[in-house]
Scaffold this active site. Structure first.
Site, PDB file in Angstrom:
ATOM      1  N   ILE A 155       0.859  -1.178   0.000  1.00 55.23           N
ATOM      2  CA  ILE A 155       0.000   0.000   0.000  1.00 55.23           C
ATOM      3  C   ILE A 155       0.896   1.229   0.000  1.00 55.23           C
ATOM      4  O   ILE A 155       2.073   1.162   0.326  1.00 55.23           O
ATOM      5  CB  ILE A 155      -0.995   0.018   1.189  1.00 55.23           C
ATOM      6  CG1 ILE A 155      -0.257  -0.073   2.529  1.00 55.23           C
ATOM      7  CG2 ILE A 155      -2.010  -1.097   1.055  1.00 55.23           C
ATOM      8  CD1 ILE A 155      -1.188  -0.043   3.738  1.00 55.23           C
ATOM      9  N   ASP A 156       0.329   2.361  -0.372  1.00 53.36           N
ATOM     10  CA  ASP A 156       1.118   3.583  -0.507  1.00 53.36           C
ATOM     11  C   ASP A 156       1.735   4.018   0.822  1.00 53.36           C
ATOM     12  O   ASP A 156       1.220   3.705   1.898  1.00 53.36           O
ATOM     13  CB  ASP A 156       0.236   4.726  -1.028  1.00 53.36           C
ATOM     14  CG  ASP A 156      -0.308   4.469  -2.418  1.00 53.36           C
ATOM     15  OD1 ASP A 156       0.305   3.669  -3.143  1.00 53.36           O
ATOM     16  OD2 ASP A 156      -1.344   5.069  -2.762  1.00 53.36           O
TER      17      ASP A 156
END
Length: 346
Positions: A155-156
């Site tokens: 995920i970012d």
């Protein structure tokens, strides 16, 4: 011969697996499948291959096989593997991790916003992988020398929430196959600008790099570029100028929710890369502007949280689901918008 190799470990995907299809040559002698594949797949260990075969991630003529299977001429072999290790040395770092669940096959990490998942340019240290390398120092996957222990998705940096991490080659293969089959259930919570016209729906549109800025992902609805991407969304609550939205991923492209919600006309609150760090609903002046500026300070990152993960456990073969609470900044900004809405109608 190798018919094609489809790799979703590219920079445009959050799902870190590789898909290969191999058609066995007409003159191939009988040979155990693990030995056959060792000579044809780069950066793959014997343990990793055997784990993939055991998890039924290797199929011959559309059927799973055993490690003892001997390939025959014209067999069609398909393989789904967790991404090959990167050619970088990972420095183990004793960084505290929030681990709500762990067993012999896997662990769940609740990642804080601000932590990069894996080392890359300008972020060689302080990443989740650095922390996992230290945490996994006695595990077989680490001793095999793999530079990205147990990671099958990401995920970012400024997105908070849950990630599943494999602890064995078998569980890595098992989880990679589920990501490939889109059977992993992933639910995100997002605060977006405005209120979508349709309170529930599906966004379908290829996601790929923007030609104007390669840091940003753009949506290509006609599929002329990028990769197929599907996001299901549902408005949980609206606050006049912003809405709390539940997003369920069918695919896992880089910045998928951020790009899809902007394409819908509702960028994520405080998402500087996609325009959400400016007032997108309501008049940008007076006390309202002061309120929004304060809300940006409370949550100076995109309002996105990976709330839950559901998948079939590699060992028990039972469906398991994990949830995480909203982090403090997300809860605080929701409270601010709730109080603001109440004051509007006093």
């Amino acid at each position: 011969m190798i018919d094609y190799t489809e790799t979703d470990n590219s920079e445009d995907s959050d799902e870190l697996y590789e898909h290969h299809r191999i058609v066995v040559d007409r003159n191939q002698a009988l040979l155990r499948i693990d030995k056959f594949l060792m000579d044809r797949l780069p950066n793959v260990t014997r343990n990793k291959l055997q784990g993939a075969i055991k998890s039924e991630s290797v199929q011959v003529n559309h059927k799973p096989v055993k490690v003892s299977y001997k390939v025959k001429p014209q067999d069609v072999i398909t393989i789904v593997l967790a991404e090959a290790p990167r050619d970088t040395d990972v420095v183990p770092e004793d960084i505290p991790l929030n681990i709500p669940y762990e067993d012999e096959e896997l662990l769940i990490v609740n990642k804080e916003a601000g932590m990069v998942v894996h080392p890359a340019y300008n972020n060689w240290t302080g990443t989740l992988v650095n922390a996992l390398t230290f945490y996994f120092k006695n595990l077989p996957t680490h001793q095999n020398g793999e530079g990205r222990p147990g990671l099958v998705h990401r995920i970012d940096k400024d997105t908070s929430g849950l990630l599943v991490i494999a602890k064995t080659d078998y569980s890595m293969a098992h989880l990679a196959k589920q990501f490939f089959n889109h059977s992993i259930e992933r639910t995100y919570l997002a605060l977006v600008w405005g209120v979508p016209k349709e309170l529930q729906g599906t966004i379908t549109g290829h996601v790929g790099r923007s030609p104007k800025d390669r840091r940003v992902m753009a949506v290509y609805p006609d599929g002329e570029y990028g990769k197929h991407a599907v996001t299901h969304y549902k408005v949980l609550r609206s606050f006049k100028h912003v809405s709390l939205v539940q997003c369920n991923l069918e695919t896992g492209r880089t910045h998928q929710i951020r790009a899809h919600m902007k394409y819908l006309g509702h960028p994520l609150f405080s998402d500087a890369m996609y325009g959400g760090d400016k007032i997108m609903s309501g008049a940008p002046n007076g006390t309202y502007k002061a309120f929004v500026d304060n809300a940006f300070k409370v949550m100076p990152r995109q309002a996105l949280h990976a709330r839950s993960l559901g998948f079939v456990h590699p060992s028990t073969k039972e469906f398991v689901q994990f949830e995480s609470e909203l982090p403090q900044d997300f809860s605080a900004v929701l409270e601010k918008w709730s109080l603001y809405e109440e004051q509007l109608y006093l």
